[in-house]
Design a protein around this motif. Structure first.
Motif, PDB file in Angstrom:
ATOM      1  N   ILE A   1      23.334  65.361  51.626  1.00 38.41           N
ATOM      2  CA  ILE A   1      22.922  65.437  53.027  1.00 38.41           C
ATOM      3  C   ILE A   1      21.601  64.699  53.150  1.00 38.41           C
ATOM      4  O   ILE A   1      20.620  65.026  52.476  1.00 38.41           O
ATOM      5  CB  ILE A   1      22.781  66.894  53.497  1.00 38.41           C
TER       6      ILE A   1
ATOM      7  N   SER B   1      19.207  61.746  55.968  1.00 45.00           N
ATOM      8  CA  SER B   1      18.898  61.379  57.350  1.00 45.00           C
ATOM      9  C   SER B   1      18.269  59.994  57.348  1.00 45.00           C
ATOM     10  O   SER B   1      17.791  59.524  56.310  1.00 45.00           O
ATOM     11  CB  SER B   1      17.941  62.402  57.974  1.00 45.00           C
TER      12      SER B   1
ATOM     13  N   LYS C   1      17.432  67.613  58.191  1.00 39.65           N
ATOM     14  CA  LYS C   1      18.482  67.584  57.161  1.00 39.65           C
ATOM     15  C   LYS C   1      18.406  68.801  56.236  1.00 39.65           C
ATOM     16  O   LYS C   1      19.440  69.345  55.838  1.00 39.65           O
ATOM     17  CB  LYS C   1      18.392  66.296  56.343  1.00 39.65           C
TER      18      LYS C   1
ATOM     19  N   ASP D   1      20.261  68.154  48.843  1.00 43.02           N
ATOM     20  CA  ASP D   1      19.327  67.881  49.937  1.00 43.02           C
ATOM     21  C   ASP D   1      18.519  66.650  49.545  1.00 43.02           C
ATOM     22  O   ASP D   1      17.596  66.727  48.730  1.00 43.02           O
ATOM     23  CB  ASP D   1      18.425  69.101  50.173  1.00 43.02           C
TER      24      ASP D   1
ATOM     25  N   VAL E   1      22.360  63.135  58.925  1.00 45.85           N
ATOM     26  CA  VAL E   1      21.823  63.960  60.012  1.00 45.85           C
ATOM     27  C   VAL E   1      20.856  63.112  60.837  1.00 45.85           C
ATOM     28  O   VAL E   1      19.857  62.603  60.324  1.00 45.85           O
ATOM     29  CB  VAL E   1      21.088  65.197  59.462  1.00 45.85           C
TER      30      VAL E   1
END
Length: 278
Positions: free
Chosen positions: A99, A101, A108, A212, A235
């Motif tokens: 994930i 951004s 995120k 992450d 994101v």
């Protein structure tokens, strides 16, 4: 009967000695696949149980917009994201989800936490969340975690993964960082990270691993790591992220791994009937 069997064994040994063949050893009992699977399942369960547990403060999480500890109207958008993500991952045999951004401040890490807790509400799933935003870690502060070591030290080969990991419930493990790390891109693309990830997958057999990651346009850390994941979720922040930034990041992700989709976060204006009142 016993005398006959002894005579046969003696004759066979004499024949093998004359021909130079070794006397065969007793054949061990075959291990059934079911027994191997049961032993492996026990080892995996024991590994999860050995992780130090933690109980997050719901009020603290709510202050950081983490709303998926329990079912409710606020968790519904993330639960829908969970369902769609699981459908794609199961269809394609994916387990490792990044994930990221385009830039900082898109949320995120908040999305990653909400998705992780939402997945953990399904008891048949085992989920691991790894904080690989090494330059600006936030998860330890958000969760109130105080592990023995940072995940960055694990990636350097200085600590065991368990030292940076804490378990929530029976099926969610989170590894965080206590401080920013130097040479983040080198750690993520170095030789230690793949072996640690392979060992983690074998030891804990997670159904989903969430990474992450740092913002894509801020550093090269995420680009260095994307080839190690199965898919990625981007994101973007409403009214902040430019369409051109989304397009550039989507093309970069597609060149490295599979694009799962784009999440538009921080939407202040929604239709009144969106989400059945949610």
């Amino acid at each position: 009967m016993e005398k006959i069997q002894a005579a046969i064994a003696k004759a066979r040994a004499t024949r093998d000695a004359q021909t130079g063949l070794p006397t065969p050893l007793a054949t061990p009992a075959a291990v059934l696949p079911e027994e191997l699977a049961a032993t492996a399942a026990q080892d995996i369960a024991a590994a999860w149980a050995a992780l130090p547990g933690f109980t997050p403060d719901p009020l603290r999480l709510r202050e950081h917009h983490v709303v998926t500890l329990s079912v409710g109207s606020e968790s519904a958008p993330f639960d829908g994201m969970r369902t769609r993500a699981l459908q794609q991952m199961r269809t394609n045999g994916w387990r490792k989800l990044a994930i990221t951004s385009p830039g900082p401040g898109c949320g995120k890490s908040t999305v990653a936490l909400n998705l992780a807790f939402s997945l953990a509400r399904q008891p048949d799933l085992r989920v691991i969340l790894l904080e690989l935003d090494l330059r600006r870690p936030t998860l330890a502060r958000t969760l109130g975690l105080h592990p023995d070591a940072s995940l960055a030290e694990v990636l350097k080969g200085n600590e065991a993964l368990e030292a940076a990991m804490r378990r929530y419930g029976n099926n969610l493990a989170i590894a965080v960082n206590l401080a920013p790390a130097r040479a983040a891109a080198e750690l993520l693309s170095g030789p230690v990270a793949p072996s640690i990830l392979d060992a983690m997958m074998a030891r804990y057999a997670p159904d989903v691993v969430i990474f992450d990651m740092p913002p894509m346009l801020a550093t090269d850390d995420t680009i260095a790591f994307l080839p190690r994941v199965d898919c990625a979720l981007l994101v973007a922040a409403a009214e902040t992220t430019a369409v051109k930034e989304i397009d550039n990041c989507e093309r970069e992700i597609a060149a490295q791994t599979n694009v799962m989709g784009i999440v538009l976060n921080k939407c202040r204006y929604m239709e009144a009937d969106y989400g059945y009142g949610y």
